[in-house]
Design a protein around this motif. Sequence first.
Motif: not given
Length: 337
Positions: A320-325, A327-329
């Motif tokens: 879920h965190l990845h799909k929301a972006g 984890l980009s940092s």
Amino acid sequence: DPTDFSWIPDDDPKACKALREGRLDTGIFHYEGYTKSKGGKELGVKSTADAVLGQGLFMPGAMDTGQKDLYIQRRKNAAERKSVTYIHKVFKDALEWTHGTVIFQEQVINIMRGLGMSIEGINVFFKIVKSSGSGAVEANIERLEKMRQEFDELCIKAGISEDQLDQAWHLTSGFVAYGFNLAHATGYGIRSYRTAYLKTHYPLEYMTALLIAWAGRGSMKKGEPSKEVLYQREARRVGIRILPADINVSGPTWTIDRKRNAIRRGIVSIKGVGPATAENIAEHAPYTDIDDLIAKTDARKVTGGKQWAKDGTLTGVLEHLHKAGALSSLGLERDEY
């Protein structure tokens, strides 16, 4: 003490401009609803005192009796202000500062006292001017009818002619519709002015605070957007970017991203991430990579760690965190796997 907001200067031009813009849903206390926001524009707020005045001016007691229109008309026309006459000194003492109009409860009470009305009579008027709610107007009309004889007798005794009795009565009896007392209006008006000051001079902090206060609260009326949605629009209107959640920057709810001079969505805004999980992630930030995130957080809340360790696949909350972006940092963009 900086928390009491007494450090905010009076009559700030930017704050006053915000109060007279006439916009809805601005987040400025009591000046964001239709009546007060349009009223601030009509009045042309130019000072802290005007912010207070507007609180009383745009209430039913002053609006329904025409006193609001009369005040604004006289305020904008010097010749009309000079031509105002008063039935008696008692009326002049109570009404001169509002150009001969009745705006606040205390003005009515002061007229009654000045005429020498009995304590019992003043108490009836006090009940009238502070009365509101269902059936208040009808009840107040009945109360007033019982007071008219004593009022007329007092006016005549004070030297007011019989020809002016109806005029005197009209001025004082208009508050069968609810109106503010000056103390109430002052408290509200100062708060309105100070919130306008904070918004215009500290827009990033102020809009973030508004969003935090309304986070997760639904619409106040069915079919209408929530305050949280409206304040996001307002933040963008005043030039503030709203960025997606990031586990190394965001808090559980809305937070300031000072590096980018923007507002970050909260981690809880991510679909599939509950409040307890968002709190847990924010509490242990920052993170250097996914393994660090997994190691620092509670596996019962931030799920997917075991699968990641097994084959590098993102599942559960991690997905879920990845799909929301979010984890980009960590160098993991949405399309990276």
